[in-house]
Design an enzyme around this catalytic site. Structure first.
Site, mmCIF file in Angstrom:
data_model
loop_
_atom_site.group_PDB
_atom_site.id
_atom_site.type_symbol
_atom_site.label_atom_id
_atom_site.label_comp_id
_atom_site.label_asym_id
_atom_site.label_seq_id
_atom_site.Cartn_x
_atom_site.Cartn_y
_atom_site.Cartn_z
ATOM 1 N N SER A 72 0.826 -1.205 0.000
ATOM 2 C CA SER A 72 0.000 0.000 0.000
ATOM 3 C C SER A 72 0.859 1.254 0.000
ATOM 4 O O SER A 72 0.581 2.229 -0.710
ATOM 5 C CB SER A 72 -0.903 0.017 1.232
ATOM 6 O OG SER A 72 -1.597 -1.201 1.346
ATOM 7 N N ASP A 124 1.540 -8.594 11.724
ATOM 8 C CA ASP A 124 2.739 -9.432 11.564
ATOM 9 C C ASP A 124 4.018 -8.736 12.004
ATOM 10 O O ASP A 124 5.041 -9.385 12.170
ATOM 11 C CB ASP A 124 2.901 -9.859 10.095
ATOM 12 C CG ASP A 124 1.781 -10.771 9.630
ATOM 13 O OD1 ASP A 124 1.143 -11.389 10.504
ATOM 14 O OD2 ASP A 124 1.538 -10.857 8.419
#
Length: 778
Positions: free
Chosen positions: A117, A162
């Site tokens: 992104s 994560d």
């Protein structure tokens, strides 16, 4: 210090999310970005549904208001939506997005997402001039509009459970995911222990093993599989030997943590079922496996993630409004306790280099590229899990003592210290009931199996008291000789610090006290000089935050109600301030920031004005010793009287519930690393102090506080910290978190807040810090 409101340029800020999966804590970042933007005089827009909303425009891009981000701190996910967008990958899609921004006069874009992104955002910014030219040529925008929007500023915040974005210690959502995982691990551990089972738990992390690694540290797992460091060849045999050895040491259960992207050295996936079949068939152990899945993405955000999101949101707005056309696109991030700005594409490059390193089998490089925090976690895990106690003992005895009030995480530090000490060949001694136990001879050896499962237990299993050595110094010195104690680990709060100082001072009279000592800060108050954080403070902060959530929910239902809540901390306002940030309080009264009757009057006026809006509730926190005369009861009476006819009041004193509970993942991990590091430091210091057949340590640097300072764990001599200590009020004279208090005021809608910008986050380079490994050198 300056009034930030009067010195920043006014602009237009658009906040959006772009990633297919959400991370808990993102709403805190949205709230902070919106409110900080409005505070500086900027217009702030929501972009709903990520880049797709940017391309589609219309109702997907809406003006944000102050009230529109109320009551969202405790919500998981993102209230403005997020989605994959194939259109934005095409130039025609980016042209439509640019046109929508230009029409609304938006020149600053805040993007919250992962590396893909953020890379897309950087490409958008890079080709902005070209897009404007094409739009002007096609008659979509006028030359005047193009001139007004001649440059697009981009700032990124990383939202990912994560923690896979290089350059930052923690990404938004990671800590909350760890909370979900540890809740499950604790529940599983009890049943596994009852039935003597082996449990395999798969956690998320397709390309990054951070969640698995920290979970393994936090629960004391026997084995962890992570993609960055696959197990050695013939790992199946080594795993079975490890599990058998653990059972042989008296353990009734085995825990194996496996990252979703676990692989062997040949890049062949290692699955839950594969490990389960191996253990059950080869060892005959009763084995179960659990795959957590999307449970890790949901739930209520932790206090850490709320504060992280709030700090990053404020920093993002500051970065946008200070940006120039020459400023590279950056991500705002956290390193230690410091906000940092990092070049976006450098971070993306290093993140990609980790994947390349793993693909090429350069696993040591992959761990190194993940950053210092990841590497420290890996080193600590290896030390505690790969157990090979030396055949030759060191003849060194290290005593461990808990001092002061109990707190969550103390036991994790004791466990790590005991086990690392045994691995080093030392005999570890447990001192029960603080300095009283040291004086009374309540000292006994403590072995590997005794500390099994201690990471998840709150309080102090060794027992602790607030009493200082004082009049018992002579008896303590005699017992140090009697039990042949060569060094001492003191785990506790301000009493541990004071006790350590007393022992050091008494060295002049008692030679027996000339042994290396280390103080590990462990207190909910977070008031020990020499450390920015104390073990136990994070757990207490989460307890306060969750309680405030419930109280605010009650106030939201009844309307026109103000709650006044008293927190622990003595004279240290850390808990009140940070809980104020994480719960969205209207103010937090603390001793370090004196307040007077006029301040109280302004707060009442602020709340009266607030009741005229759609947000008809208030939350005020007060540190227990904030003011001798303006007590919690006084504040309750004052607010009740002055708010008559507008709002009513309720009062809560949270009390000792703040000291209890199971430790948070942060406190387990922090305690484990502190305990391990203290023993390694003592081992080296004992070698330095060994003279003429005996240990003699009388130098100032032989008695230290082990603390977190800005970005690393450091040892500082106890004596050197005296000048930075307010002994009367039991707090350090310098407290880093005071710089965050203006954020609390700004986000609560106070006017003209003075903000310390002397330590404004500067742009730092990631590639230099990580020691990037060139592929062509392989």
């Amino acid at each position: 210090t300056r009034s930030f409101k009067t010195t920043c340029a006014v602009g237009t800020v658009s906040v959006m999310f772009k990633q297919p999966f959400c991370a808990t804590g993102m709403n805190a970042a949205v709230r902070a970005t919106v409110r900080m933007g409005i505070y500086t005089g900027a217009k702030v827009y929501f972009v709903h549904e990520g880049y797709q909303g940017l391309v589609d425009g219309g109702d997907n891009i809406k003006l944000a208001t102050w009230e529109s981000v109320s009551m969202m701190l405790h919500l998981g996910g993102t209230v403005i939506g997020s989605a994959r967008c194939m259109d934005f990958k095409e130039k025609w899609g980016r042209l439509k997005a640019a046109c929508n921004l230009v029409k609304l006069g938006i020149t600053n874009l805040c993007v919250i997402g992962g590396d893909g992104s953020l890379t897309g955002a950087n490409q958008f910014r890079t080709e902005w001039s070209e897009l404007l030219a094409d739009l002007t040529k096609g008659g979509k925008i006028s030359a005047e509009e193009a001139n007004r929007s001649s440059h697009l500023n981009i700032v990124g915040m990383v939202g990912s459970i994560d923690n896979d974005f290089c350059g930052t210690d923690m990404t938004i959502g990671t800590d909350s995911a760890l909370h979900r995982i540890i809740e499950v691990v604790d529940a599983i551990t009890t049943t596994a222990q009852s039935h003597q089972r082996t449990f395999i738990l798969e956690v998320m992390g397709r390309h990054c093993g951070y969640l698995a690694l920290v979970t393994a540290l936090a629960c004391g797992a026997d084995w962890v599989f992570i993609p960055e460091m696959p197990p050695e060849e013939n790992w199946e045999e080594h795993l079975c030997k490890r599990l058998i050895a653990q059972r042989g040491r008296g353990s009734r259960l085995n825990v194996i943590i496996l990252a979703e992207g676990a692989q062997d050295r040949n890049q062949k996936p290692i699955t839950c079922d594969q490990v389960k079949n191996l253990v059950s068939k080869k060892l005959g152990f009763d084995t179960r496996s659990t795959i957590l899945g999307h449970v890790q993405r949901g739930g209520t955000p932790s206090a850490f993630d709320r504060i992280l999101g709030s700090r990053m949101g404020v920093e993002a707005v500051m970065a946008l409004l200070e940006a120039t056309p020459e400023t590279p696109a950056c991500v705002v991030s956290l390193s230690g306790n410091m906000a940092v700005r990092l070049p976006l594409m450098e971070c993306v490059q290093v993140t990609k280099d980790v994947t390349v390193a793993m693909t090429e089998g350069r696993f040591e490089d992959a761990v190194k590229l993940r950053g210092k925090s990841f590497q420290n976690n890996w080193d600590t895990y290896k030390m505690l899990a790969h157990v090979t106690p030396p055949e030759m003992k060191s003849n060194i005895n290290i005593a461990i003592i808990n001092v002061g009030a109990p707190c969550a995480g103390m036991n994790a530090a004791v466990r790590a210290a005991v086990r690392v000490g045994i691995i080093q060949g030392h005999q570890m001694l447990a001192v029960h009931d603080g300095f009283d136990g040291l004086a009374n001879g309540q000292i006994e050896p403590i072995i590997w199996a005794q500390v099994g499962g201690w990471t998840g237990k709150g309080g102090s299993n060794l027992g602790t008291k607030r009493h200082l050595p004082g009049k018992n110094i002579e008896q303590i010195s005699l017992n140090i000789t009697k039990f042949n104690i060569h060094s001492l680990i003191i785990i506790g709060g301000f009493e541990a610090y004071l006790g350590g100082l007393e022992l050091v001072t008494a060295r002049e009279m008692y030679e027996e006290l000339c042994i290396p000592m280390v103080v590990i800060p462990a207190t909910v108050s977070n008031n020990v000089p020499g450390s920015d954080f104390s073990i136990g403070a994070d757990t207490a902060l989460n307890t306060i935050t969750m309680t405030c959530d419930r109280i605010k929910q009650s106030a939201a239902g009844t309307k026109r109600r103000v709650f006044i809540i008293e927190t622990m901390g003595g004279y240290c306002g850390y808990l009140a301030t940070m809980a104020g940030l994480s719960s969205g309080a209207d103010d937090a009264y603390i001793y370090e920031e004196p307040f007077h009757i006029r301040d109280l009057e302004l707060n009442v006026e602020h709340l009266i004005e607030k009741m005229k809006t759609s947000v008809k509730r208030g939350l005020i926190l007060r540190n227990s010793n904030a003011n001798e005369n303006y007590t919690t009861q006084f504040l309750y009476n004052l607010y009740s009287e002055e708010g008559k006819g507008t709002f009513d009041c309720r009062m809560n004193v949270l009390g000792h519930m703040q000291q209890g509970g199971t430790p948070s993942p942060f406190d387990r991990n922090f305690g484990t690393k502190m305990g391990s590091k203290s023993v390694l430091w003592l081992t080296n210091k004992l070698k330095e102090c060994y003279r003429h057949g005996r240990i003699f340590a009388n130098m100032p640097d032989s008695a230290c506080v082990l603390g977190m300072k800005k970005r690393s764990l450091v040892f500082q001599p106890l004596a050197s910290l005296k000048d930075d200590t307010d002994f009367e009020h039991r707090i350090p004279k310098t407290e880093w978190w005071l710089r965050l208090r203006p954020i609390l005021k700004i986000l609560a809608k106070y006017d003209t807040v003075e903000m310390d910008t002397s330590e404004v986050a500067a742009m730092e380079h990631v590639i230099k810090k990580t020691g990037l490994v060139k592929r062509d050198k392989m």
